[in-house]
Design a protein around this motif. Structure first.
Motif, PDB file in Angstrom:
ATOM      1  N   GLN A 283     -10.226  38.452  39.754  1.00 28.95           N
ATOM      2  CA  GLN A 283     -11.534  37.827  39.915  1.00 28.95           C
ATOM      3  C   GLN A 283     -12.171  38.113  41.269  1.00 28.95           C
ATOM      4  O   GLN A 283     -13.360  38.415  41.351  1.00 28.95           O
ATOM      5  N   ASP A 284     -11.396  37.985  42.336  1.00 30.85           N
ATOM      6  CA  ASP A 284     -11.957  38.012  43.692  1.00 30.85           C
ATOM      7  C   ASP A 284     -11.682  39.343  44.382  1.00 30.85           C
ATOM      8  O   ASP A 284     -10.557  39.590  44.816  1.00 30.85           O
ATOM      9  N   PRO A 285     -12.682  40.213  44.514  1.00 26.44           N
ATOM     10  CA  PRO A 285     -12.450  41.509  45.175  1.00 26.44           C
ATOM     11  C   PRO A 285     -12.175  41.364  46.663  1.00 26.44           C
ATOM     12  O   PRO A 285     -11.653  42.277  47.297  1.00 26.44           O
ATOM     13  N   TYR A 286     -12.517  40.214  47.240  1.00 29.15           N
ATOM     14  CA  TYR A 286     -12.251  39.999  48.665  1.00 29.15           C
ATOM     15  C   TYR A 286     -10.764  39.723  48.904  1.00 29.15           C
ATOM     16  O   TYR A 286     -10.219  40.080  49.938  1.00 29.15           O
ATOM     17  N   ALA A 287     -10.121  39.072  47.932  1.00 25.16           N
ATOM     18  CA  ALA A 287      -8.710  38.719  48.092  1.00 25.16           C
ATOM     19  C   ALA A 287      -7.771  39.791  47.559  1.00 25.16           C
ATOM     20  O   ALA A 287      -6.610  39.853  47.970  1.00 25.16           O
ATOM     21  N   SER A 288      -8.244  40.644  46.652  1.00 22.29           N
ATOM     22  CA  SER A 288      -7.335  41.578  45.987  1.00 22.29           C
ATOM     23  C   SER A 288      -7.107  42.877  46.765  1.00 22.29           C
ATOM     24  O   SER A 288      -6.239  43.668  46.389  1.00 22.29           O
ATOM     25  N   LEU A 289      -7.876  43.101  47.831  1.00 21.60           N
ATOM     26  CA  LEU A 289      -7.696  44.304  48.647  1.00 21.60           C
ATOM     27  C   LEU A 289      -7.188  43.923  50.036  1.00 21.60           C
ATOM     28  O   LEU A 289      -7.686  42.971  50.644  1.00 21.60           O
ATOM     29  N   HIS A 290      -6.211  44.650  50.544  1.00 21.45           N
ATOM     30  CA  HIS A 290      -5.670  44.389  51.874  1.00 21.45           C
ATOM     31  C   HIS A 290      -6.715  44.767  52.924  1.00 21.45           C
ATOM     32  O   HIS A 290      -7.220  45.895  52.931  1.00 21.45           O
ATOM     33  N   PRO A 291      -7.049  43.861  53.840  1.00 22.34           N
ATOM     34  CA  PRO A 291      -8.140  44.137  54.793  1.00 22.34           C
ATOM     35  C   PRO A 291      -7.857  45.300  55.741  1.00 22.34           C
ATOM     36  O   PRO A 291      -8.790  45.889  56.288  1.00 22.34           O
ATOM     37  N   ARG A 292      -6.583  45.643  55.957  1.00 20.49           N
ATOM     38  CA  ARG A 292      -6.243  46.724  56.888  1.00 20.49           C
ATOM     39  C   ARG A 292      -5.918  48.042  56.204  1.00 20.49           C
ATOM     40  O   ARG A 292      -5.488  48.982  56.868  1.00 20.49           O
TER      41      ARG A 292
ATOM     42  N   GLN B 126     -15.136  45.546  44.242  1.00 22.15           N
ATOM     43  CA  GLN B 126     -14.648  45.425  42.871  1.00 22.15           C
ATOM     44  C   GLN B 126     -14.541  46.788  42.205  1.00 22.15           C
ATOM     45  O   GLN B 126     -13.641  47.018  41.390  1.00 22.15           O
ATOM     46  N   ARG B 127     -15.399  47.712  42.573  1.00 22.69           N
ATOM     47  CA  ARG B 127     -15.277  49.078  42.059  1.00 22.69           C
ATOM     48  C   ARG B 127     -13.981  49.727  42.539  1.00 22.69           C
ATOM     49  O   ARG B 127     -13.317  50.456  41.779  1.00 22.69           O
ATOM     50  N   VAL B 128     -13.602  49.463  43.783  1.00 20.05           N
ATOM     51  CA  VAL B 128     -12.325  49.975  44.294  1.00 20.05           C
ATOM     52  C   VAL B 128     -11.165  49.352  43.523  1.00 20.05           C
ATOM     53  O   VAL B 128     -10.196  50.037  43.156  1.00 20.05           O
ATOM     54  N   ALA B 129     -11.253  48.043  43.265  1.00 19.78           N
ATOM     55  CA  ALA B 129     -10.206  47.364  42.501  1.00 19.78           C
ATOM     56  C   ALA B 129     -10.094  47.941  41.086  1.00 19.78           C
ATOM     57  O   ALA B 129      -8.985  48.094  40.554  1.00 19.78           O
ATOM     58  N   ILE B 130     -11.219  48.272  40.482  1.00 22.92           N
ATOM     59  CA  ILE B 130     -11.197  48.889  39.157  1.00 22.92           C
ATOM     60  C   ILE B 130     -10.587  50.282  39.232  1.00 22.92           C
ATOM     61  O   ILE B 130      -9.781  50.674  38.372  1.00 22.92           O
ATOM     62  N   ALA B 131     -10.935  51.042  40.280  1.00 22.45           N
ATOM     63  CA  ALA B 131     -10.349  52.374  40.467  1.00 22.45           C
ATOM     64  C   ALA B 131      -8.833  52.281  40.625  1.00 22.45           C
ATOM     65  O   ALA B 131      -8.089  53.098  40.068  1.00 22.45           O
ATOM     66  N   ARG B 132      -8.375  51.275  41.372  1.00 20.66           N
ATOM     67  CA  ARG B 132      -6.931  51.082  41.549  1.00 20.66           C
ATOM     68  C   ARG B 132      -6.258  50.788  40.208  1.00 20.66           C
ATOM     69  O   ARG B 132      -5.162  51.298  39.913  1.00 20.66           O
ATOM     70  N   ALA B 133      -6.903  49.970  39.378  1.00 24.59           N
ATOM     71  CA  ALA B 133      -6.345  49.656  38.062  1.00 24.59           C
ATOM     72  C   ALA B 133      -6.311  50.887  37.153  1.00 24.59           C
ATOM     73  O   ALA B 133      -5.410  51.044  36.327  1.00 24.59           O
ATOM     74  N   LEU B 134      -7.292  51.775  37.309  1.00 25.81           N
ATOM     75  CA  LEU B 134      -7.350  52.986  36.482  1.00 25.81           C
ATOM     76  C   LEU B 134      -6.380  54.067  36.943  1.00 25.81           C
ATOM     77  O   LEU B 134      -6.050  54.982  36.176  1.00 25.81           O
TER      78      LEU B 134
END
Length: 253
Positions: free
Chosen positions: A88-97, A147-155
């Motif tokens: 749900q949350d693209p801010y929490a699902s990606l490591h900030p560093r 969220q596009r990055v998160a989708i790319a990671r899932a793909l």
């Protein structure tokens, strides 16, 4: 394409007197290439079902099958090559560093791919970001871009089943339609099977073929999207949800 079958799924948290039954006796089928929605109020158990399928909740019983093959409690790499989840949350699902390149390259490496450089660029193209985003960090991206990055990671592992947990609810309204259209295009292009959780019936109506309505951890009704659009549910609770959704949409118009 793979099909998904869930039979008599029970999910709980805690033990003995502290036990909370979050999902009770949930059953549904998603055909190969289909798109299935789980809707209901907050706390109804819809996201918990996705987490049980993907192995994030270990305390479950019942049967989960992919193309007739039983899914064990302990999942290996082969499972995650078939099934991926967008949170749900693209801010929490990606490591900030971690840069976008790091996120995607690491995922590809873990799944045994060799041509990582080419694949990273292709993934960015697939989700509409382009290669100029490759070495950016999450703080340099908007919510929709994250969220596009998160989708790319899932793909990246080339899955056949994608679990979508409220993938647009944390985004601005102006961006939500873009992400939903992207997911629709990716489903068609990659012949994906979708299971989508949403509290928004209009989103499910746009994205899914059929819908399970949940209440207090149980599936109240499964109906086609066509039947939902015609406002012809069998359950009084589903009718209530549809009425509330319709009244909310009218108030926003």
């Amino acid at each position: 394409m793979k099909s998904l079958s869930v039979r008599n799924l029970n999910v709980w948290f805690g033990e003995d007197r502290n036990r909370v039954d979050a999902v009770r006796a949930a059953s549904f089928d998603v055909p190969s290439g289909g798109s299935f929605g789980l809707v209901g109020e907050s706390g109804s158990g819809k996201s918990t079902i996705l987490r049980a399928i993907t192995g994030l909740v270990p305390t479950w019983s019942g049967e989960i099958e992919i193309d007739g093959a039983h899914v064990a409690h302990k999942r290996g790499r082969e499972f995650y090559k078939l099934v991926q989840m967008v949170f749900q949350d693209p801010y929490a699902s990606l490591h900030p560093r971690h840069s976008v390149d790091h996120v995607l390259s690491e995922t590809l490496h873990l799944h045994g791919f060799q041509d990582i450089d080419t694949r990273v660029n292709n993934l960015l193209d697939d989700v509409g970001l382009g290669r100029s985003f490759r070495f950016r960090y999450p703080h340099q991206l908007s919510g929709g871009q994250r969220q596009r990055v998160a989708i790319a990671r899932a793909l990246a592992p080339e899955p056949e089943i994608l679990l979508l947990d409220e993938p647009t609810s944390a985004l601005d309204v102006s961006v939500q339609a873009e992400i939903l259209n992207l997911l629709s295009d990716l489903r068609a292009e990659h012949k994906l099977t979708f299971v989508m959780v949403s509290h928004d019936l209009s989103v499910v109506g746009h994205m899914c073929d059929s819908v399970a309505v949940m209440r207090d951890g149980e599936i109240v009704e499964i109906l086609s999207v066509e039947k939902m659009r015609r406002m012809e549910p069998d359950s009084a609770y589903t009718k209530h949800l549809l009425d509330v959704s319709l009244n909310y949409a009218s108030a926003q118009a």
